[in-house]
Design an enzyme around this catalytic site. Structure first.
Site, PDB file in Angstrom:
ATOM      1  N   LYS A 184       0.685  -1.173  -0.024  1.00  0.00           N
ATOM      2  CA  LYS A 184      -0.099  -0.208   0.064  1.00  0.00           C
ATOM      3  C   LYS A 184       0.855   1.290  -0.358  1.00  0.00           C
ATOM      4  CE  LYS A 184       0.672   1.098   4.467  1.00  0.00           C
ATOM      5  NZ  LYS A 184       0.974   2.422   5.256  1.00  0.00           N
TER       6      LYS A 184
ATOM      7  N   THR B 141      -4.151   5.321   3.348  1.00  0.00           N
ATOM      8  CA  THR B 141      -2.657   5.869   2.891  1.00  0.00           C
ATOM      9  C   THR B 141      -2.754   6.375   1.394  1.00  0.00           C
ATOM     10  OG1 THR B 141      -1.948   3.685   4.251  1.00  0.00           O
ATOM     11  CG2 THR B 141      -0.229   4.966   2.758  1.00  0.00           C
TER      12      THR B 141
END
Length: 336
Positions: A193, A250
């Site tokens: 991520k 994120t």
């Protein structure tokens, strides 16, 4: 048994925040800080202005710059240092770690050179059994959790009972941990991520909007899942907190260092310029894009976004050119 005496090794924003969570949950927590001035601020002033300005820390949380007293008698040890420095730090701490303490990893990445996940680095250096290592993942932006905004996480361990023990040790009114036994999936999701967030930041820096962001998040999740499943992960993990949950947070938040770093690259900064603008800190995804790319290549997994981020960050490819190449790839079925 739920650990009561817990040591957190690392006084950065996430390490300090997780220590706060544990103390708010009623545990006796000691933070080890590399610099004595930070340890003194936490110990005497109950705050960490270098990493969490404006946040008051619990009185039962203390700190030291000496790892020996910090680790003495610890029932759980939380490793809160960057992924690429975890091995070197562990080698220094190895002789001080209590032999049966639960080892909790907050680091998200794949080690350069060895291509090991963080739990593998921990067992490699310490000789600990897999069952002693608990991995923390999920949508955990430190600043929001430190402000006690509601959040969840997933705690993954091969030994479910140890995961439950840490779950109970870290449960508060604002932080809800879930358990999982899929360590591989949680670690792959947590590492990848950061790289996808770089791409979303670059897209924002180039002026692209919601359609582009959604495309990068969705296709990023697809390539993350491909790698994870190839390594033995449960596909369902990527639909959970350690997969889509962590990815969305994120990739979307200005609090994300990876997204912010990528945005500077999209605006035309070099990696060195972006690093200087962020106080000398390099986002985890800048390093991990290389190790994840190599890991994917070793297992025959196609990860085009990760490959593009490596070429932008380490081969000087212009972000616009990388984006055009992604769009110009051979057309295919969505799930192939």
């Amino acid at each position: 048994m739920v650990p009561q005496r817990i040591t957190v090794l690392g006084a950065g924003s996430w390490g300090t925040t997780f220590a706060k969570v544990l103390a708010d949950a009623g545990r006796d927590v000691t933070i080890w800080a590399r610099r004595e001035e930070i340890a003194a601020e936490i110990r005497d002033g109950h705050h960490n202005p270098a990493y969490l300005p404006g946040v008051t820390l619990p009185a039962r949380l203390t700190a030291t710059s000496d790892p020996a007293p910090a680790l003495a008698g610890a029932e759980a040890v939380v490793l809160a240092v960057p992924s690429q420095s975890l091995r070197a730090n562990l080698e220094g701490w190895r002789g001080l770690l209590p032999p049966e303490a639960i080892l909790v990893s907050l680091a998200k990445g794949v080690e350069l050179g060895t291509l090991k996940r963080m739990s593998e680095v921990i067992t490699d250096v310490t000789g600990a059994r897999d069952e002693r290592v608990v991995v923390v993942s999920g949508p955990n932006l430190a600043r929001e959790i430190a402000a006690e905004q509601p959040a969840a996480a997933v705690l993954a361990c091969a030994d479910h009972e140890r995961a439950v023990a840490v779950q109970r040790a870290a449960s508060t009114g604002y932080f809800r941990p879930y358990t999982n036994t899929d360590v591989i999936g949680c670690e792959v999701g947590g590492a990848c991520k950061n790289v996808i967030a770089l791409s979303c930041g670059m897209a924002a820096g180039l002026g692209y909007g919601a359609n582009t962001m959604a495309t990068l998040i969705t296709r990023g999740l697809a390539e993350t899942a491909r790698l994870g499943v190839k390594l033995g992960a449960d596909p369902l993990t990527f639909a959970g907190l350690a997969g889509v949950g962590d990815l969305v947070a994120t990739c979307s938040s200005p609090l994300s260092r990876n997204r912010t770093f990528g945005e500077r690259l999209g605006r035309g900064d070099t990696v060195a310029q972006a690093q200087a603008a962020t106080g000398g800190q390099v986002a985890e995804g800048v390093m991990s894009c290389t190790s994840i790319r190599e890991l994917a290549q070793a297992h025959g997994v196609d990860m085009p976004i990760t490959d593009a981020m490596h070429r932008v960050c380490h081969e000087g490819v212009d972000p616009r050119k990388a984006g055009a190449e992604l769009l110009g790839r051979q057309q295919k079925h969505e799930w192939s």
